[in-house]
Design an enzyme around this catalytic site. Structure first.
Site, PDB file in Angstrom:
ATOM      1  N   ASP A  12      -7.580   0.060 -17.291  1.00 31.07           N
ATOM      2  CA  ASP A  12      -6.270  -0.160 -16.686  1.00 31.07           C
ATOM      3  C   ASP A  12      -5.216   0.749 -17.311  1.00 31.07           C
ATOM      4  O   ASP A  12      -5.355   1.170 -18.455  1.00 31.07           O
ATOM      5  CB  ASP A  12      -5.895  -1.641 -16.897  1.00 31.07           C
ATOM      6  CG  ASP A  12      -4.922  -2.139 -15.852  1.00 31.07           C
ATOM      7  OD1 ASP A  12      -4.509  -1.347 -14.978  1.00 31.07           O
ATOM      8  OD2 ASP A  12      -4.555  -3.318 -15.913  1.00 31.07           O
ATOM      9  N   GLY A  13      -4.159   1.027 -16.560  1.00 32.56           N
ATOM     10  CA  GLY A  13      -2.989   1.710 -17.121  1.00 32.56           C
ATOM     11  C   GLY A  13      -2.834   3.177 -16.752  1.00 32.56           C
ATOM     12  O   GLY A  13      -1.966   3.860 -17.299  1.00 32.56           O
ATOM     13  N   THR A  58     -12.505  -4.852  -5.273  1.00 28.61           N
ATOM     14  CA  THR A  58     -12.343  -5.174  -3.852  1.00 28.61           C
ATOM     15  C   THR A  58     -10.854  -5.289  -3.502  1.00 28.61           C
ATOM     16  O   THR A  58     -10.465  -5.134  -2.354  1.00 28.61           O
ATOM     17  CB  THR A  58     -13.070  -6.499  -3.503  1.00 28.61           C
ATOM     18  OG1 THR A  58     -12.737  -7.483  -4.487  1.00 28.61           O
ATOM     19  CG2 THR A  58     -14.576  -6.318  -3.502  1.00 28.61           C
ATOM     20  N   ASN A  60      -8.544  -3.218  -4.658  1.00 28.22           N
ATOM     21  CA  ASN A  60      -7.927  -1.888  -4.679  1.00 28.22           C
ATOM     22  C   ASN A  60      -7.716  -1.289  -3.285  1.00 28.22           C
ATOM     23  O   ASN A  60      -6.938  -0.352  -3.122  1.00 28.22           O
ATOM     24  CB  ASN A  60      -8.749  -0.898  -5.534  1.00 28.22           C
ATOM     25  CG  ASN A  60      -8.598  -1.142  -7.028  1.00 28.22           C
ATOM     26  OD1 ASN A  60      -9.482  -0.842  -7.817  1.00 28.22           O
ATOM     27  ND2 ASN A  60      -7.458  -1.710  -7.435  1.00 28.22           N
ATOM     28  N   ARG A  63      -4.136  -0.810  -1.951  1.00 32.40           N
ATOM     29  CA  ARG A  63      -3.245   0.265  -2.384  1.00 32.40           C
ATOM     30  C   ARG A  63      -2.954   1.222  -1.223  1.00 32.40           C
ATOM     31  O   ARG A  63      -3.673   1.226  -0.230  1.00 32.40           O
ATOM     32  CB  ARG A  63      -3.907   1.032  -3.533  1.00 32.40           C
ATOM     33  CG  ARG A  63      -4.033   0.166  -4.762  1.00 32.40           C
ATOM     34  CD  ARG A  63      -4.349   0.992  -5.959  1.00 32.40           C
ATOM     35  NE  ARG A  63      -4.459   0.148  -7.142  1.00 32.40           N
ATOM     36  CZ  ARG A  63      -4.830   0.597  -8.331  1.00 32.40           C
ATOM     37  NH1 ARG A  63      -5.143   1.865  -8.495  1.00 32.40           N
ATOM     38  NH2 ARG A  63      -4.898  -0.215  -9.353  1.00 32.40           N
ATOM     39  N   ARG A 178     -10.322  -4.722 -22.097  1.00 30.58           N
ATOM     40  CA  ARG A 178      -9.370  -4.339 -21.053  1.00 30.58           C
ATOM     41  C   ARG A 178      -8.233  -3.569 -21.692  1.00 30.58           C
ATOM     42  O   ARG A 178      -7.637  -4.032 -22.673  1.00 30.58           O
ATOM     43  CB  ARG A 178      -8.822  -5.562 -20.310  1.00 30.58           C
ATOM     44  CG  ARG A 178      -7.849  -5.146 -19.203  1.00 30.58           C
ATOM     45  CD  ARG A 178      -7.474  -6.265 -18.267  1.00 30.58           C
ATOM     46  NE  ARG A 178      -6.729  -5.714 -17.135  1.00 30.58           N
ATOM     47  CZ  ARG A 178      -6.640  -6.294 -15.949  1.00 30.58           C
ATOM     48  NH1 ARG A 178      -7.249  -7.428 -15.724  1.00 30.58           N
ATOM     49  NH2 ARG A 178      -5.939  -5.739 -14.975  1.00 30.58           N
ATOM     50  N   SER A 186      -9.273 -10.505 -13.751  1.00 26.33           N
ATOM     51  CA  SER A 186      -9.144  -9.853 -12.437  1.00 26.33           C
ATOM     52  C   SER A 186     -10.456  -9.764 -11.660  1.00 26.33           C
ATOM     53  O   SER A 186     -10.777  -8.704 -11.098  1.00 26.33           O
ATOM     54  CB  SER A 186      -8.525  -8.458 -12.591  1.00 26.33           C
ATOM     55  OG  SER A 186      -7.250  -8.546 -13.162  1.00 26.33           O
ATOM     56  N   GLU A 197     -17.348 -11.555 -26.016  1.00 29.04           N
ATOM     57  CA  GLU A 197     -16.099 -11.436 -26.762  1.00 29.04           C
ATOM     58  C   GLU A 197     -15.139 -10.622 -25.899  1.00 29.04           C
ATOM     59  O   GLU A 197     -15.561  -9.700 -25.200  1.00 29.04           O
ATOM     60  CB  GLU A 197     -16.334 -10.698 -28.093  1.00 29.04           C
ATOM     61  CG  GLU A 197     -17.178 -11.460 -29.088  1.00 29.04           C
ATOM     62  CD  GLU A 197     -16.473 -12.674 -29.680  1.00 29.04           C
ATOM     63  OE1 GLU A 197     -15.229 -12.702 -29.699  1.00 29.04           O
ATOM     64  OE2 GLU A 197     -17.180 -13.605 -30.103  1.00 29.04           O
TER      65      GLU A 197
END
Ligand code: V0D
Length: 233
Positions: A12-13, A58, A60, A63, A178, A186, A197
Site C-alpha cells: 500500500d501507499g 476485487t 480495485n 478506481r 501491510r 482489506s 503474525e
C-alpha cells in the site's frame, strides 16, 4: 526461532508516495513494480519459501478506468524487465485470484510467465490478482458442493477445506505485512491468516527496503507464536 515459510504483503501507499512528491499516481505504481523485483529477489535469497503479494483486489476495479488500465499493463512491464532475472534466481511465479475479469493480454502474459518458471525450485512469487478473500471462500464452498454432488468429496473439516482454497498448495501464512500504516486486512487472505503474525509498517511501498524486510523478520522471530498452546512451537 519460529520457522518462516510464507510472507504475504499488502503493498500500500504508492499513490500517497507519488502525491507527496508531486508526481502522478502512475509514477508511484511504476516505482512499486521495481520494489516488487527488489523484495522478491531478496526474500528468495533469505530462503523464504513463498511470497504472496497483493497486486490487485476485487475492489480495485472501482478506481478510474485510466488507472485500472495502467495497473493492468504492469505485469507486462514487470515480466519484460525481470523475467530473465527471476529465472536466474530460480523463482517460480504463481497467481491466485479470479482470472475471468483480467484482460486477455495480461492473462496470456501471466500464463507464459507461470509456465516458463514452473520448473524453478526456489521461492514461489505468488501474485494475488483480482483476488478477494471472501470470494475465495465462497468459491471453495461451490467447488466442494460440486465434488459432493459428484460423490467425490471427502468429509469436510479444516484440512480438507483448505484443499479447495486457491492457496491449497502453499504453506500457511506466517507473517503478514501491510505498508503505509493502514491497519486493515482489506479482504486479503482471510482463511490463511488464522495464526499469522501481523506487522503494519509506517512506510509507503515504494520506500519499503530490504532492511525493512529484515526488521519485520526480526520482529517476527522475537514474537513467540503459541497457537493458543502453552508450548512454544
Ligand atoms: C501497483 C505495488 C507487479 C502495488 C506494486 C495488475 C500496485 C506495483 C505486478 C505483477 C502492481 C502482477 C502480476 C504478475 C507480475 C507482476 C503488479 C499490479 C500492480 C496490478 F504476474 N506490480 N504490480 N500488478 N503494482
Amino acid at each position: 526461532m519460529n520457522s518462516l515459510e510464507h510472507i504475504a504483503i499488502i503493498m500500500d501507499g504508492n499513490g500517497r508516495w507519488a502525491k507527496e512528491k508531486g508526481l502522478p499516481r502512475t509514477a508511484g505504481h511504476k516505482k512499486g513494480v521495481e520494489k516488487v523485483r527488489e523484495i522478491a529477489i531478496y526474500a528468495n535469497k533469505l530462503g523464504i519459501k513463498c511470497l504472496t503479494l497483493y497486486a490487485f483486489s476485487t475492489e480495485n476495479w472501482k478506481r478510474p478506468e485510466k488507472e485500472v488500465n495502467y495497473l493492468m499493463s504492469l505485469p507486462k512491464v514487470f515480466f519484460k524487465a525481470y523475467l530473465k532475472e527471476l529465472m536466474e534466481n530460480n523463482i517460480k511465479v504463481e497467481m491466485i485470484g479470479e482470472w475471468s475479469r483480467i484482460p486477455d493480454e495480461a492473462k496470456s502474459i501471466f500464463k507464459a510467465a507461470i509456465k516458463e518458471t514452473s520448473k524453478n525450485t526456489g521461492m514461489i512469487l505468488n501474485f494475488a490478482m483480482n483476488y478477494g478473500g471472501r470470494d475465495e471462500i465462497v468459491s471453495a464452498c461451490k467447488k466442494y458442493a460440486k465434488d459432493y454432488k459428484a460423490g467425490k468429496a471427502k468429509s469436510l473439516n479444516e484440512e480438507t477445506f483448505k484443499n479447495y482454497l486457491m492457496t491449497a498448495k502453499l504453506p500457511d501464512v506466517d507473517l503478514l505485512i501491510r505498508t503505509s500504516n493502514e491497519i486493515r486486512l482489506s479482504n486479503f487472505l482471510l482463511y490463511e491468516v488464522a495464526y499469522s503474525e501481523f506487522i503494519f509498517i509506517d512506510r509507503y511501498w515504494p520506500d519499503f527496503s530490504c532492511q525493512d524486510l529484515d526488521d519485520c523478520i526480526d520482529q517476527y522471530n522475537k514474537r513467540g507464536r503459541r497457537f493458543g498452546d502453552v508450548t512454544n512451537k
